[in-house]
Design a protein around this motif. Structure first.
Motif, mmCIF file in Angstrom:
data_model
loop_
_atom_site.group_PDB
_atom_site.id
_atom_site.type_symbol
_atom_site.label_atom_id
_atom_site.label_comp_id
_atom_site.label_asym_id
_atom_site.label_seq_id
_atom_site.Cartn_x
_atom_site.Cartn_y
_atom_site.Cartn_z
ATOM 1 N N THR A 259 65.956 39.804 54.888
ATOM 2 C CA THR A 259 66.718 39.379 56.066
ATOM 3 C C THR A 259 66.492 37.904 56.357
ATOM 4 O OG1 THR A 259 66.576 41.583 57.036
ATOM 5 C CG2 THR A 259 67.064 39.768 58.546
ATOM 6 N N LEU A 260 67.580 37.207 56.626
ATOM 7 C CA LEU A 260 67.538 35.816 57.065
ATOM 8 C C LEU A 260 67.650 35.796 58.587
ATOM 9 C CD1 LEU A 260 67.663 32.734 56.525
ATOM 10 C CD2 LEU A 260 70.147 32.978 56.390
ATOM 11 N N THR A 261 66.669 35.205 59.255
ATOM 12 C CA THR A 261 66.664 35.136 60.714
ATOM 13 C C THR A 261 67.055 33.727 61.156
ATOM 14 O OG1 THR A 261 64.938 36.830 60.875
ATOM 15 C CG2 THR A 261 65.294 35.424 62.807
ATOM 16 N N VAL A 262 68.074 33.650 61.995
ATOM 17 C CA VAL A 262 68.561 32.369 62.506
ATOM 18 C C VAL A 262 68.317 32.320 64.007
ATOM 19 C CG1 VAL A 262 70.628 30.971 62.952
ATOM 20 C CG2 VAL A 262 70.269 32.015 60.697
ATOM 21 N N THR A 263 67.613 31.283 64.444
ATOM 22 C CA THR A 263 67.364 31.030 65.872
ATOM 23 C C THR A 263 68.024 29.691 66.189
ATOM 24 O OG1 THR A 263 65.228 32.146 65.607
ATOM 25 C CG2 THR A 263 65.584 30.943 67.667
ATOM 26 N N PRO A 264 69.317 29.686 66.547
ATOM 27 C CA PRO A 264 70.086 28.441 66.542
ATOM 28 C C PRO A 264 69.841 27.504 67.707
ATOM 29 C CG PRO A 264 71.478 30.259 67.226
ATOM 30 C CD PRO A 264 70.159 30.860 66.837
ATOM 31 N N PHE A 265 69.254 28.009 68.801
ATOM 32 C CA PHE A 265 69.106 27.172 69.997
ATOM 33 C C PHE A 265 67.631 26.898 70.264
ATOM 34 C CE2 PHE A 265 72.885 29.884 70.743
ATOM 35 C CZ PHE A 265 73.857 28.896 70.671
ATOM 36 N N ALA A 266 67.253 25.636 70.217
ATOM 37 C CA ALA A 266 65.854 25.280 70.430
ATOM 38 C C ALA A 266 65.372 25.688 71.815
ATOM 39 C CB ALA A 266 65.666 23.783 70.234
ATOM 40 N N PRO A 320 77.065 28.028 65.942
ATOM 41 C CA PRO A 320 75.641 27.730 65.804
ATOM 42 C C PRO A 320 74.992 28.365 64.564
ATOM 43 C CG PRO A 320 76.164 28.206 68.084
ATOM 44 C CD PRO A 320 77.389 28.540 67.297
ATOM 45 N N ILE A 321 75.417 29.580 64.207
ATOM 46 C CA ILE A 321 74.878 30.190 62.987
ATOM 47 C C ILE A 321 75.322 29.391 61.762
ATOM 48 C CG2 ILE A 321 74.911 32.234 61.491
ATOM 49 C CD1 ILE A 321 75.283 33.930 64.040
ATOM 50 N N SER A 322 76.604 29.019 61.722
ATOM 51 C CA SER A 322 77.138 28.273 60.585
ATOM 52 C C SER A 322 76.476 26.911 60.452
ATOM 53 C CB SER A 322 78.653 28.109 60.724
ATOM 54 O OG SER A 322 79.190 27.464 59.595
ATOM 55 N N ARG A 323 76.253 26.235 61.570
ATOM 56 C CA ARG A 323 75.549 24.955 61.533
ATOM 57 C C ARG A 323 74.199 25.100 60.828
ATOM 58 N NH1 ARG A 323 76.064 20.885 65.282
ATOM 59 N NH2 ARG A 323 73.802 20.912 65.567
ATOM 60 N N THR A 324 73.480 26.151 61.197
ATOM 61 C CA THR A 324 72.155 26.389 60.644
ATOM 62 C C THR A 324 72.233 26.707 59.150
ATOM 63 O OG1 THR A 324 71.492 27.252 62.811
ATOM 64 C CG2 THR A 324 70.023 27.685 60.968
ATOM 65 N N LEU A 325 73.200 27.565 58.771
ATOM 66 C CA LEU A 325 73.389 27.879 57.359
ATOM 67 C C LEU A 325 73.746 26.631 56.558
ATOM 68 C CD1 LEU A 325 75.439 31.217 57.243
ATOM 69 C CD2 LEU A 325 73.085 30.848 56.463
ATOM 70 N N CYS A 326 74.656 25.841 57.102
ATOM 71 C CA CYS A 326 75.088 24.632 56.408
ATOM 72 C C CYS A 326 73.911 23.699 56.159
ATOM 73 C CB CYS A 326 76.165 23.927 57.227
ATOM 74 S SG CYS A 326 76.762 22.420 56.460
ATOM 75 N N ALA A 327 73.083 23.502 57.176
ATOM 76 C CA ALA A 327 71.904 22.652 57.011
ATOM 77 C C ALA A 327 70.963 23.232 55.968
ATOM 78 C CB ALA A 327 71.182 22.485 58.342
ATOM 79 N N GLY A 328 70.763 24.535 55.985
ATOM 80 C CA GLY A 328 69.867 25.172 55.024
ATOM 81 C C GLY A 328 70.352 25.060 53.598
ATOM 82 N N VAL A 336 63.007 29.249 50.642
ATOM 83 C CA VAL A 336 61.579 29.067 50.929
ATOM 84 C C VAL A 336 61.236 29.408 52.378
ATOM 85 C CG1 VAL A 336 61.248 27.358 49.129
ATOM 86 C CG2 VAL A 336 61.920 26.596 51.418
ATOM 87 N N ASN A 337 62.228 29.624 53.208
ATOM 88 C CA ASN A 337 61.975 29.955 54.611
ATOM 89 C C ASN A 337 63.059 30.903 55.098
ATOM 90 O OD1 ASN A 337 61.298 30.094 57.288
ATOM 91 N ND2 ASN A 337 61.367 27.888 57.665
ATOM 92 N N ALA A 338 62.683 32.134 55.390
ATOM 93 C CA ALA A 338 63.631 33.138 55.874
ATOM 94 C C ALA A 338 63.853 33.036 57.371
ATOM 95 C CB ALA A 338 63.136 34.545 55.521
ATOM 96 N N ASN A 339 63.236 32.037 57.998
ATOM 97 C CA ASN A 339 63.436 31.775 59.429
ATOM 98 C C ASN A 339 64.014 30.370 59.577
ATOM 99 O OD1 ASN A 339 62.006 34.162 60.930
ATOM 100 N ND2 ASN A 339 60.614 33.550 59.286
ATOM 101 N N GLN A 340 65.265 30.299 59.979
ATOM 102 C CA GLN A 340 65.981 29.030 60.048
ATOM 103 C C GLN A 340 66.411 28.721 61.489
ATOM 104 O OE1 GLN A 340 66.800 26.816 57.463
ATOM 105 N NE2 GLN A 340 65.468 28.006 56.122
ATOM 106 N N PRO A 341 66.503 27.420 61.860
ATOM 107 C CA PRO A 341 66.285 26.253 61.000
ATOM 108 C C PRO A 341 64.803 25.933 60.828
ATOM 109 C CG PRO A 341 66.864 25.529 63.207
ATOM 110 C CD PRO A 341 66.981 27.041 63.215
ATOM 111 N N ASP A 342 64.520 25.061 59.866
ATOM 112 C CA ASP A 342 63.150 24.658 59.602
ATOM 113 C C ASP A 342 62.653 23.729 60.704
ATOM 114 O OD1 ASP A 342 62.385 25.181 56.395
ATOM 115 O OD2 ASP A 342 64.504 25.242 56.917
ATOM 116 N N ALA A 343 61.383 23.865 61.033
ATOM 117 C CA ALA A 343 60.804 23.045 62.103
ATOM 118 C C ALA A 343 60.556 21.616 61.659
ATOM 119 C CB ALA A 343 59.498 23.673 62.590
ATOM 120 N N VAL A 378 70.932 19.269 62.896
ATOM 121 C CA VAL A 378 70.130 20.483 63.034
ATOM 122 C C VAL A 378 68.664 20.126 62.799
ATOM 123 C CG1 VAL A 378 69.606 22.742 62.024
ATOM 124 C CG2 VAL A 378 71.990 22.060 62.404
ATOM 125 N N GLY A 379 67.818 20.401 63.761
ATOM 126 C CA GLY A 379 66.418 20.030 63.664
ATOM 127 C C GLY A 379 66.151 18.575 63.986
#
Length: 401
Positions: A259-266, A320-328, A336-343, A378-379
């Protein structure tokens, strides 16, 4: 023509800085209440290029109080574009004669969402269609600006302040730095290359296998003009359309069984979405288990342009999900990180298949920050500065070394 994020938002009268202004909470910025922003503010233009060419400045955009598109003269007076035609008709000459090498000049910026173009040696060619201004599109060999050395910054000045950024979303060309000065005496800048960074970028791109050197455009005499974005590289055939396939396929395989977890809002860490691939589609569910959006496997154009199969509407879920995917995908961090976006940026561009154009740009920035693809904010990896109470903006034309 307006296919990248920059060009899509420009077509609606918004700059990349406006998009950033509208998503500051998502990226960790805040915009406190400020005193009234004046109708115009000074933009100091400093020519540190060490070039002898005449510089021309253009301030083009949308007047925020009326929604009309046009240009501003050196005094910040708005001039609406006249009606265009089909075929396009010449636009009025909006050029402002810029400072000579080693000199500075100051013009006024109105409450605009737009771009400040600058060119060396020749004026840019702008035309008007029935739908508005035709921006330079140098990925087209017949574009009249193809052999002109130029670049642009983007900004939004409104009642909440000034956002101004450098950008390489469409191309990497002559370097410049943007800055703001605030009423409390503080200042900030962005977009400055390392010493030797301009030539270092082109040298690195030439040495990058896989077709990346084909992004570089030169004049017939061999003068380097720019490197096109990889989106335009794919669209023009300069870069193989399959350039990201191996990485995309590996991502799709991984998230078939994990599973890919996306937390789009800081500022909203409890808002999470969970992606799994099924039937070659990545479905995202919310914390209640309901499917909220789905993505087909993207191709290189979708990845580099953050559009098509990675379209990002201005909503609170898919965008917001697409933004995160695009950056990833562009940074190659999804494996390398199933929790996006990267810190942080430590894992960016490490895979053998990645956005080498963006990688090389970030490597050459003095602070590592750039707008090398549409959602590079993103980030907070973007080259953007903000002032709630701006007293001056700065645009410094840097040397080509």
């Amino acid at each position: 023509m307006l296919r990248t994020l920059e060009r899509r938002v420009a077509a609606t009268g918004l700059s990349l800085a406006t998009v950033a202004a509208g998503s500051l909470l998502a990226t960790g910025w805040s915009t406190p209440a400020q005193a009234a922003v004046p109708a115009t503010i000074p933009l100091k233009i400093t020519n540190n290029s060490a070039r002898g060419d005449q510089v021309y400045i253009y301030n083009l955009g949308t007047e925020l109080s009326t929604g009309r598109q046009g240009w501003a003269d050196a005094n910040g007076t708005f001039r609406p574009w006249p009606a265009g035609g089909n075929p396009p008709t010449p636009a009025p000459d909006a050029a402002i004669t810029g400072p000579a090498a080693g000199r500075s000049m100051t013009i006024r910026m109105p409450k605009f969402s737009g771009r400040v173009y600058f060119s060396y040696g020749q004026k840019l060619v702008f035309k008007l269609t029935t739908g508005g201004l035709v921006q330079p599109a140098v990925q087209n060999p017949s574009d009249p600006n193809r052999n002109i050395l130029f670049n642009w910054s983007e900004y939004t000045l409104n009642d909440s302040g000034l956002w101004i950024n450098s950008t390489q979303v469409d191309m990497f060309s002559v370097p410049y730095t943007v800055g703001v000065r605030r009423s409390d005496g503080t200042a900030a800048s962005a977009g400055r290359l390392k010493a030797g960074g301009y030539k270092g970028f082109f040298s690195a791109l030439r040495g990058q296998s896989g077709g990346w050197s084909n992004l570089i455009q030169t004049r017939p005499d061999g003068t380097v003009l720019r490197a096109l974005s990889p989106l335009y590289g794919v669209e023009t055939g300069a870069l193989p359309a399959s350039v990201m396939d191996d990485y995309v396929n590996r991502v799709w395989r991984k998230y078939t069984s994990s599973t890919l977890t996306v937390t789009p809002f800081a500022n909203q860490p409890s808002v999470k979405y969970f992606g799994r691939v099924s039937g070659n589609v990545m479905n995202f569910t919310n914390t209640s288990g309901a499917v909220v959006t789905s993505f087909e496997k993207p191709d290189a154009s979708s990845v580099f342009g953050c559009h098509r199969k990675l379209d990002a509407p201005n909503d609170q879920v898919r965008g917001p999900i697409s933004r995160t995917l695009c950056a990833g995908f562009n940074r190659s961090t999804l494996l390398v990180n199933a929790n996006q976006p990267d810190a942080g940026s430590g894992s960016f561009y490490k895979d053998g298949v990645t956005n080498q154009y963006a990688r090389r740009i970030h490597e050459q920035m003095a602070d590592g920050k750039a707008y090398a693809f549409a959602f590079d904010d993103v980030g907070q990896q973007e080259s953007l500065v903000y002032a709630g109470t701006p007293v001056q903006a700065d645009l410094t034309l840097d040397p080509l070394n």
